[in-house]
Scaffold this motif. Structure first.
Motif, PDB file in Angstrom:
ATOM      1  N   VAL A   1      -9.926  12.094  -6.512  1.00 25.43           N
ATOM      2  CA  VAL A   1      -9.791  11.158  -7.633  1.00 25.43           C
ATOM      3  C   VAL A   1      -8.993   9.921  -7.235  1.00 25.43           C
ATOM      4  O   VAL A   1      -9.221   8.837  -7.763  1.00 25.43           O
ATOM      5  CB  VAL A   1      -9.116  11.860  -8.830  1.00 25.43           C
ATOM      6  CG1 VAL A   1      -8.930  10.902  -9.998  1.00 25.43           C
ATOM      7  CG2 VAL A   1      -9.929  13.074  -9.270  1.00 25.43           C
ATOM      8  N   GLU A   2      -8.108  10.071  -6.264  1.00 25.95           N
ATOM      9  CA  GLU A   2      -7.160   9.002  -5.942  1.00 25.95           C
ATOM     10  C   GLU A   2      -7.840   7.680  -5.625  1.00 25.95           C
ATOM     11  O   GLU A   2      -7.446   6.620  -6.127  1.00 25.95           O
ATOM     12  CB  GLU A   2      -6.286   9.435  -4.763  1.00 25.95           C
ATOM     13  CG  GLU A   2      -5.242   8.397  -4.375  1.00 25.95           C
ATOM     14  CD  GLU A   2      -4.351   8.871  -3.241  1.00 25.95           C
ATOM     15  OE1 GLU A   2      -3.498   8.091  -2.782  1.00 25.95           O
ATOM     16  OE2 GLU A   2      -4.515  10.041  -2.800  1.00 25.95           O
ATOM     17  N   TYR A   3      -8.892   7.726  -4.812  1.00 29.18           N
ATOM     18  CA  TYR A   3      -9.516   6.479  -4.377  1.00 29.18           C
ATOM     19  C   TYR A   3     -10.795   6.139  -5.150  1.00 29.18           C
ATOM     20  O   TYR A   3     -11.598   5.316  -4.709  1.00 29.18           O
ATOM     21  CB  TYR A   3      -9.809   6.530  -2.881  1.00 29.18           C
ATOM     22  CG  TYR A   3      -8.547   6.375  -2.064  1.00 29.18           C
ATOM     23  CD1 TYR A   3      -7.972   5.131  -1.864  1.00 29.18           C
ATOM     24  CD2 TYR A   3      -7.921   7.495  -1.517  1.00 29.18           C
ATOM     25  CE1 TYR A   3      -6.800   4.989  -1.130  1.00 29.18           C
ATOM     26  CE2 TYR A   3      -6.755   7.368  -0.781  1.00 29.18           C
ATOM     27  CZ  TYR A   3      -6.192   6.118  -0.596  1.00 29.18           C
ATOM     28  OH  TYR A   3      -5.019   5.983   0.128  1.00 29.18           O
ATOM     29  N   LEU A   4     -10.927   6.746  -6.335  1.00 30.21           N
ATOM     30  CA  LEU A   4     -12.027   6.343  -7.196  1.00 30.21           C
ATOM     31  C   LEU A   4     -11.807   4.929  -7.756  1.00 30.21           C
ATOM     32  O   LEU A   4     -12.766   4.196  -7.991  1.00 30.21           O
ATOM     33  CB  LEU A   4     -12.167   7.329  -8.368  1.00 30.21           C
ATOM     34  CG  LEU A   4     -12.890   8.656  -8.077  1.00 30.21           C
ATOM     35  CD1 LEU A   4     -12.802   9.572  -9.283  1.00 30.21           C
ATOM     36  CD2 LEU A   4     -14.347   8.406  -7.693  1.00 30.21           C
ATOM     37  N   ASP A   5     -10.576   4.553  -7.980  1.00 36.22           N
ATOM     38  CA  ASP A   5     -10.262   3.221  -8.521  1.00 36.22           C
ATOM     39  C   ASP A   5      -9.071   2.599  -7.807  1.00 36.22           C
ATOM     40  O   ASP A   5      -8.244   1.936  -8.422  1.00 36.22           O
ATOM     41  CB  ASP A   5      -9.973   3.311 -10.025  1.00 36.22           C
ATOM     42  CG  ASP A   5      -8.850   4.290 -10.340  1.00 36.22           C
ATOM     43  OD1 ASP A   5      -8.329   4.936  -9.402  1.00 36.22           O
ATOM     44  OD2 ASP A   5      -8.488   4.408 -11.534  1.00 36.22           O
ATOM     45  N   LYS A   6      -9.022   2.801  -6.500  1.00 37.33           N
ATOM     46  CA  LYS A   6      -7.904   2.273  -5.714  1.00 37.33           C
ATOM     47  C   LYS A   6      -8.433   1.755  -4.383  1.00 37.33           C
ATOM     48  O   LYS A   6      -9.257   2.400  -3.737  1.00 37.33           O
ATOM     49  CB  LYS A   6      -6.872   3.395  -5.486  1.00 37.33           C
ATOM     50  CG  LYS A   6      -5.644   2.980  -4.699  1.00 37.33           C
ATOM     51  CD  LYS A   6      -4.709   4.181  -4.553  1.00 37.33           C
ATOM     52  CE  LYS A   6      -3.500   3.869  -3.694  1.00 37.33           C
ATOM     53  NZ  LYS A   6      -2.621   5.050  -3.516  1.00 37.33           N
ATOM     54  N   LYS A   7      -7.958   0.574  -3.990  1.00 41.62           N
ATOM     55  CA  LYS A   7      -8.384  -0.041  -2.737  1.00 41.62           C
ATOM     56  C   LYS A   7      -7.450   0.363  -1.605  1.00 41.62           C
ATOM     57  O   LYS A   7      -6.398   0.962  -1.808  1.00 41.62           O
ATOM     58  CB  LYS A   7      -8.405  -1.569  -2.875  1.00 41.62           C
ATOM     59  CG  LYS A   7      -9.320  -2.107  -3.965  1.00 41.62           C
ATOM     60  CD  LYS A   7     -10.764  -1.745  -3.764  1.00 41.62           C
ATOM     61  CE  LYS A   7     -11.383  -2.434  -2.578  1.00 41.62           C
ATOM     62  NZ  LYS A   7     -12.817  -2.099  -2.399  1.00 41.62           N
ATOM     63  N   ILE A   8      -7.863   0.041  -0.388  1.00 40.14           N
ATOM     64  CA  ILE A   8      -7.060   0.361   0.785  1.00 40.14           C
ATOM     65  C   ILE A   8      -5.696  -0.332   0.728  1.00 40.14           C
ATOM     66  O   ILE A   8      -4.708   0.167   1.245  1.00 40.14           O
ATOM     67  CB  ILE A   8      -7.807  -0.041   2.075  1.00 40.14           C
ATOM     68  CG1 ILE A   8      -7.026   0.402   3.312  1.00 40.14           C
ATOM     69  CG2 ILE A   8      -8.106  -1.526   2.096  1.00 40.14           C
ATOM     70  CD1 ILE A   8      -7.759   0.147   4.619  1.00 40.14           C
TER      71      ILE A   8
END
Length: 575
Positions: A346-353
């Motif tokens: 879930v963490e990088y579903l709406d988070k960029k690098i």
């Protein structure tokens, strides 16, 4: 004479006398119109004595009389004139007149007067309305010498001074200001209090001749407050204002969401391009075919142990984020992204690098997978998973995994893009696609396939059951062979073909050492016997025929998979 007095009874006595006079006067010579009548001479004015020395003598000549006016001695004064007679009495009187005129000529009397007096008496001379024309002798004109006046001295004209007219100024046009028509405010109906009935009748409108006052302009604050329900508003007015306010809020919210969506797409694309440029600046532009073996270090017991060395491109990305696990690229498509692995799916579903919040998120490896996990000494801590699963959003602008939908919808797209390049932080790998299919994420029937939960295989039979089920569902067939022990790669993204529950799966296997990456990928055709999820058959006709299927070859005896990694069955996020 009897004929004269008797004659025709048609004429009266006066008419007869008139006719006789006419006959008589024809004897007289007619006046000559060529001879002008000379007026009677005026009395002479005595002339003043003129000195002989001053006035020159002027010879006086008598005017010559024209021959036409000179008397002709050959022509007698009067001769009898023949008259045409209309009546007998006229002929008789003509004979008498001829006789009498001859006698009177001899005696020297007045012929006409005597004849009339003899015939009709003396009263006929006075009763005649006509007058005789008495021709008097014309005296010769007396030449009167008029004094010659002295020449008048005419003074030279004195030129008048030139008067320059002053310019007449143009009349100034005075434009009277046109008065603006006064705005006659519409009669404002009386407002009834909320919840109470209006009492009484409306006030009568003012007479048309009355002078109306201009309506004062409302301030901005008053206009804004007027949008909200006020005390005394009608129920219908309150409802209208509430609906209007809700509409305004909906428009503002929708505008914000749409604007924010496209802004985040632009922001995400910008970050992705920056990361891609950084990675390929330090990494080779063409990934190696097959597995690039790391350096081999001899061990004391005579066994070889792999030592993994960090790639320069991955090193740059790890400086940005420690969760970087690799990089994926499909030539000719927008897929050119970094891969991260978070603590969950879930963490990088709406988070960029970069750590910024963004609805596009990043591509991320299933948190349960192991992919070249190396310790500080460069040795693998765990064996790699048999099936690597990478999740990502399918964006409308084809960013992330948005372009993968073309493998399902576009014929020939698979043949043009069958190869996937996947790099870990330490090695380069190449995969070829062998199956493209759609599954139902919430399927509970016999068509269920939770391919995102199959990370490792317990046996060869387990492996072939998995890959053959993927082959039954593929939309495009091909000649790529799959063997037990091949490392698998699964790309999972959303697909609205089955609504919100649909998932698009792209499944590939690693290219073996020395193998042509394109082998078996060029003879792709559309599959006419697809095993769809039950949800598909609820709204579409057709049925899967299990007899019309050629599976991958599976050995009779069950064998253990080459990797010793344990199998994990945890539900994925279903991105």
């Amino acid at each position: 004479m009897n004929d004269l007095h008797g004659g025709s009874e048609e004429l009266t006595r006066a008419e007869k006398i008139k006719r006789i006079k006419k006959i008589i006067h024809q004897d007289a010579p007619a006046p000559n119109p060529a001879i002008p009548e000379v007026p009677a001479p005026k009395p002479a004015v005595p002339e003043a004595p003129i000195p002989q020395s001053d006035v020159p003598e002027i010879p006086v000549q008598k005017p010559a009389v024209p021959e036409a006016f000179a008397p002709n001695p050959e022509v007698p004064a009067s001769e009898p004139v023949s008259v045409s007679a209309e009546f007998d009495w006229e002929r008789s009187i003509a004979r008498i007149l001829e006789k009498k005129s001859q006698e009177k000529k001899n005696s020297g009397g007045n012929t006409a007067e005597s004849i009339l007096a003899e015939l009709f008496g003396e009263d006929c001379l006075t009763s005649s309305p006509e007058q005789e024309i008495i021709r008097e002798p014309v005296p010769e004109p007396e030449i009167i010498r008029e004094p010659v006046p002295e020449p008048e001295i005419i003074p030279e004209p004195v030129p008048e001074p030139e008067v320059i007219p002053e310019p007449v100024p143009e009349p100034e046009i005075i434009r009277e200001p046109v008065p603006e028509p006064e705005a006659i405010p519409e009669p404002v109906p009386e407002q009834e209090e909320f919840g109470k009935k209006k009492k009484g009748k409306k006030n009568k409108e003012k007479s048309s001749g009355a002078v109306t006052k201009k309506k004062k302009k409302r301030t901005l604050k008053q206009r804004l407050l007027g949008l909200f329900p006020q005390k005394g508003d009608k129920v219908s007015e309150i409802i209208r204002k509430i609906v209007f306010l809700i509409s305004i809020i909906a428009i503002v919210v929708c505008g914000y969401l749409v604007g924010d969506y496209y802004f985040e797409l632009w922001q995400s694309k910008k970050i992705t391009e920056e990361v891609s440029n950084l990675y390929w600046t330090y990494e080779t532009t063409e990934p190696a075919t097959g597995e690039e073996h790391p350096e081999i270090e001899p061990e004391e017991e005579g066994r070889e142990k792999k030592v993994y060395k960090l790639l320069p491109g991955a090193e740059k990305l790890l400086d940005m984020n420690k969760d970087v696990i690799g990089y994926i690229k499909i030539d000719g498509t927008p897929v050119d992204n970094v891969i991260l692995r978070g603590e969950d799916n879930v963490e990088y579903l709406d988070k960029k690098i970069s750590g910024e919040k963004n609805r596009t998120g990043e591509l991320f490896l299933d948190w349960r997978n192991h992919f070249d996990d190396v310790d500080e000494e460069g040795h693998l801590k765990y064996g790699n998973s048999h099936n690597l699963i990478i999740h990502g959003h399918a964006m409308k602008d084809e960013s992330m995994f948005g372009s993968l939908i073309k493998y399902r919808t576009t014929d020939g797209y698979y043949s043009e893009h069958p190869i996937i390049y996947l790099n870990s932080n330490y090695s380069h790998y190449t995969y070829k696609i062998f199956s493209v299919f759609v599954v139902d994420a919430e399927d509970k029937t016999d068509t269920k396939m939770n391919c995102w939960d199959k990370l490792n295989f317990t046996s060869e039979v387990d492996f072939y059951n998995f890959v053959n089920d993927a082959k039954r569902r593929t939309i495009h067939t091909n000649d790529v062979d799959v063997q037990y022990g091949d490392q698998l790669l699964t790309l999972s993204t959303c697909d609205t073909y089955l609504g919100d529950r649909g998932r698009l799966i792209i499944m590939a296997r690693r290219v073996r050492e020395g193998e042509d990456p394109l082998e078996g990928t060029q003879n792709s055709t559309r599959n006419h016997n697809i095993k769809w999820p039950t949800l598909y058959y609820n709204s579409n006709s057709g049925k899967y025929d299990p007899n019309d299927f050629v599976p991958y070859n599976a050995p009779a005896e069950e064998k253990k998979p080459q990797s010793g990694a344990e199998q994990t069955t945890t539900v994925s996020s279903g991105v």
